[in-house]
Design a protein around this motif. Structure first.
Motif, short mmCIF file in Angstrom:
data_model
loop_
_atom_site.label_atom_id
_atom_site.label_comp_id
_atom_site.label_asym_id
_atom_site.label_seq_id
_atom_site.Cartn_x
_atom_site.Cartn_y
_atom_site.Cartn_z
N LEU A 86 0.84 -1.20 0.00
CA LEU A 86 0.00 0.00 0.00
C LEU A 86 0.88 1.25 0.00
CD1 LEU A 86 -2.71 -0.91 2.68
CD2 LEU A 86 -3.02 -0.84 0.20
N ASP A 146 0.32 6.94 2.09
CA ASP A 146 -0.91 7.63 2.47
C ASP A 146 -1.97 6.61 2.93
OD1 ASP A 146 0.12 10.10 1.96
OD2 ASP A 146 -0.76 10.29 -0.04
N GLU A 147 -2.11 5.52 2.18
CA GLU A 147 -3.09 4.50 2.54
C GLU A 147 -2.69 3.81 3.85
OE1 GLU A 147 -4.91 2.76 -1.58
OE2 GLU A 147 -2.76 2.44 -1.25
N LYS A 171 -3.47 6.02 6.71
CA LYS A 171 -4.92 6.04 6.95
C LYS A 171 -5.33 4.82 7.78
CE LYS A 171 -9.40 6.19 4.59
NZ LYS A 171 -10.11 6.19 3.28
N GLU A 172 -4.74 3.65 7.49
CA GLU A 172 -5.07 2.45 8.28
C GLU A 172 -4.62 2.61 9.72
OE1 GLU A 172 -4.35 -2.39 8.37
OE2 GLU A 172 -4.13 -1.29 6.48
N THR A 192 -12.91 -1.25 7.93
CA THR A 192 -12.76 0.19 7.78
C THR A 192 -13.99 0.94 8.24
OG1 THR A 192 -13.53 0.06 5.48
CG2 THR A 192 -11.15 -0.05 5.87
#
Length: 771
Positions: free
Chosen positions: A581, A584-585, A588-589, A746
């Motif tokens: 990933l 940024d992803e 986010k997680e 999520t």
């Protein structure tokens, strides 16, 4: 139609109904009685050997017809509004008022007695839940078709404690009753349909044995849940994709504890009524404090003096009772009997076996008959030890005038229901839950719904042909990292509060995204001995963690969230490196994971027990399961881990986690957060290695109470087949990365979190009578 004429004498109402059906009861499918496809039937006899009636034996064609009917019935029933479903259930109250006498007589004839007043109470309670479902349980949907499969000895009340909430929540139900309860269940199905229940919403299939339940699971592609009284269906349906919830079983061994502070007269009166009643649902073991044992035995002798012999079902049962008594005497027990022992016939006097040991066969494996084992204890702690000695955990009765002692003892007993100075009380406002081998479900209503955002159910499939003894035995050659290779970082696992190597000292290679080109790192190759060490550490710390106040547990989880935030860059980098990933992803997680831990911290002291009776004389208490094993999914490796971690420890459990075999690095990076937290050492353990090997180790450890598993279809089937002795609570999901699984982690919807919270607790009802 046959009830239109009110002239029959009440004592003959059930006979009139049986005669109306020519004493041949068919299957109840699509709102009417039908004959079985091949006309086969079996006879039902009463206690005197007289034939009561015959019941049809369902075959493949009948089961297929029932499947179509149940699906159509679900569509019709679930499309009604909550108010409309509530009205149908309330209408049944007046129907029972008209025909309750006939039902009572039929139950008595079949030895499946159930008070009409108790059924009316169930209908009133669940009609209210039908009315309030969408108001109080938003974002929850019905399961669909629910099958209720019971053993031959299952009481009618226990069966309806599953049927009525399932209907109230909008499901259709297929009932596979035991032979003795079949006639009253068929009568109720007829009355339900007459009250306005759509055709197909309630179907009844009868047969000669419980294997009919397996055939229902094989043929009903839409069955979402199977309930039963034992564990046979767990093994028989393993791999079919049908979740099986095991209910509190008939025949559990339950302690009847008399402390020296008890009212001895009342306690002895009630133990006599409970232990020597004609039809017992549980086997009582009398536990008496040493200081009052002479007084209790004297009262027992006085009350038993005028009792007559009890008639047993057969002479074979008499021989079993004889053998059990002789064995107890050989082990040092003395007898208190109501009268002389007849030399022949199927009769036996009510008998108290004084001075038996906890390991005595008459305690561990009681036989049917008028026998009451009596054991003694000195301290309160010893009383709890005796009470928890049985593998069952259905109920207990405590007798003392000291309320503090009663509540402390109730809290420490591993049972689903505790009655203080009373016994055998039940009401639908409090959950009926089994602990240990007495069940994995809680009777009520919300188990018949699923959150809209939950993981998809296991796909229906045919069981894989597999050798269960060989599952998890295949291993790849372990790798021992070379000390001269500093470019490849070796991670450690986390056991008993310490980062450590595996017991074997070996490692497995961690591949980069896509599994090609070089190595990222090494992680420990954990196995059975690592699981053993982790469980030992978890068992030591879990009771103390469970006793902490909810606010104290909340503060620990908030602290864990802050620790994760402090290392967010390092863990985001581990996600980026391991999964591919973008940063940024990955960040986010991590942010979602910090939020999720904070949400679980907030849950700790907000979610309390279930509904309370208006009298205030009973408590409904959610308790931790104990030590849990979790095999984590591949997708969202950090977010899924902290979600599960929060759910398990917020509710007071200890946990052994197995990270994704494919993406272990984010969880291993999280170990640094655990090391700097104030969580007790051993509460959270992380073991890496072969997923299948570690699954086998978790499944075969007797101390682990529950397993949450994301993995292969073969792994799900193995757990369903294996985790029956001792019984474990299972939460299973096939790990399908990229196939709707990511949405569950999520999104933080309340129903999703509440489902996880409910999966991590077991319920205890404590009844305290008031004057």
């Amino acid at each position: 139609e046959m009830f239109a004429d009110p002239s029959p004498v009440p004592s003959l109402l059930h006979q009139a109904w049986l005669e109306h059906r020519s004493r041949s009861l068919g299957l109840f499918i699509d709102g009417e009685f039908v004959c079985s496809a091949d006309g086969r039937s079996c006879s039902l006899a009463d206690s005197k050997g007289s034939i009561v009636c015959s019941t049809a034996c369902a075959e493949e064609a009948d089961i297929s017809q029932c499947a179509s009917s149940a699906v159509n019935g679900f569509k019709s029933w679930s499309n009604l509004s909550c108010n409309q479903r509530a009205k149908v259930l309330l209408r049944l109250v007046s129907v029972l008022g008209q025909h309750g006498q006939c039902l009572s007589e039929l139950c008595e004839l079949c030895e499946a007695s159930c008070a009409t007043a108790a059924l009316v109470r169930l209908l009133q309670f669940y009609s209210s839940w039908a009315q309030l479902r969408d108001t109080l349980l938003t974002d929850w949907t019905p399961l669909g078709v629910v099958a209720v499969v019971t053993s031959k000895d299952c009481p009618l009340y226990s069966l309806l404690l599953k049927v009525l909430p399932a209907l109230a929540m909008g499901n259709s139900v297929v009932v596979v009753p035991g032979q003795s309860t079949a006639p009253p269940v068929l009568l109720l199905a007829q009355l339900f349909t007459g009250a306005g229940l759509p055709a197909g919403a309630l179907n009844v299939l009868t047969g000669s044995d419980i294997t009919l339940g397996v055939k229902v699971a094989q043929n009903h592609k839409n069955v979402s849940l199977l309930f039963e009284d034992g564990v046979m269906l767990c093994k028989a349906t393993a791999g079919m994709g049908v979740p099986v919830a095991v209910s509190p079983c008939v025949g559990s061994t339950c302690p009847f504890i008399i402390f020296e502070s008890a009212d001895i007269n009342s306690a002895v009166d009630e133990v006599m009524e409970a232990a020597f009643r004609k039809k017992k649902e549980v086997f009582w073991v009398l536990c008496v404090q040493e200081s009052v044992v002479d007084s209790v035995v004297a009262h027992l002798r006085l009350r038993m003096a005028k009792m007559k012999c009890v008639t047993l079902p057969s002479e074979a049962d008499r021989e079993r009772v004889d053998a059990a008594v002789q064995e107890a005497q050989q082990l040092g027990a003395t007898l208190v009997q109501s009268c002389a022992d007849p030399t022949s016939g199927a009769q036996y006097p009510s008998t108290v076996l004084c001075g038996v040991a906890p390991s005595s066969p008459c305690v561990l494996n009681p036989c049917p008959g008028p026998l009451l084992p009596l054991m003694t204890f000195r301290s309160n702690t010893e009383a709890v030890t005796l009470g928890n000695h049985s593998p069952h955990g259905q109920a207990a009765s405590i007798w003392t005038e000291d309320l503090t002692l009663a509540l402390e003892t109730a809290q420490r007993l591993s049972v689903g229901s505790v009655w203080v100075n009373s016994h055998s009380i039940c009401d639908p406002c409090l959950p009926v839950s089994g602990h240990k081998d007495s069940g994995t479900c809680t009777d009520g209503g919300q188990e018949f719904l699923r959150p809209s955002s939950s993981s998809p159910p296991l796909p229906r499939s045919s069981p894989v042909s597999m050798d269960y003894t060989q599952f998890g035995t295949e291993t790849s050659p372990p790798i021992i990292p070379a000390e001269s290779d500093p470019a490849r970082y070796s991670h450690l696992q986390f056991v008993a509060g310490k980062a450590c190597k595996s017991v074997s000292g070996c490692s497995v290679a961690v591949q980069p995204p896509g599994g090609s080109g070089g190595l990222l790192a090494y992680c420990p190759d954990g196995g059975r001995k690592d699981v053993r060490n982790a469980v030992e550490a978890a068992v030591k710390v879990q009771p103390g963690w469970m006793k902490k106040s909810p606010s104290a547990r909340a503060q620990s989880l908030y602290s864990l969230a802050k620790g994760l935030e402090a290392k967010r860059r390092d863990i985001a980098a581990a996600i980026n490196t391991q999964t591919g990933l973008s940063m940024d992803e990955a960040e986010k997680e991590v942010e979602l994971s910090i939020t999720r831990l904070s949400v679980w911290a907030a849950y700790c002291d907000k979610v309390q027990g279930g509904p309370m009776p208006n009298s205030g004389s009973a408590l409904s208490i959610p308790e931790a399961l104990g030590v849990m094993g979790v095999v984590l999914p591949d997708y969202n490796p950090l977010l899924s881990m902290v979600t599960v971690l929060g759910a398990t420890i917020a509710t007071g459990n200890a946990v052994i986690m197995v990270p994704s075999q494919k993406y272990p690095l984010p969880v291993l990076a999280f170990i640094k957060v655990l090391q700097s937290s104030d969580l007790p050492a051993g509460l959270v353990n992380v073991i890496t290695g072969s997923r299948d090997q570690l699954t086998v180790a978790l499944a075969n450890h007797s101390v682990i109470k529950a397993i949450w598993y994301w993995g292969s279809a073969e792994g799900c089937q193995y757990l369903q087949y294996t985790c029956t002795s001792p019984l474990k609570t299972l939460r299973l999901c096939e790990d399908q990365e990229g196939k709707d699984g990511e949405l569950d982690w999520t999104r933080c919807r309340p129903s999703f979190l509440e489902e996880m919270w409910r999966s991590a607790v077991q319920w205890k009802s404590v009844w305290i009578p008031t004057a």
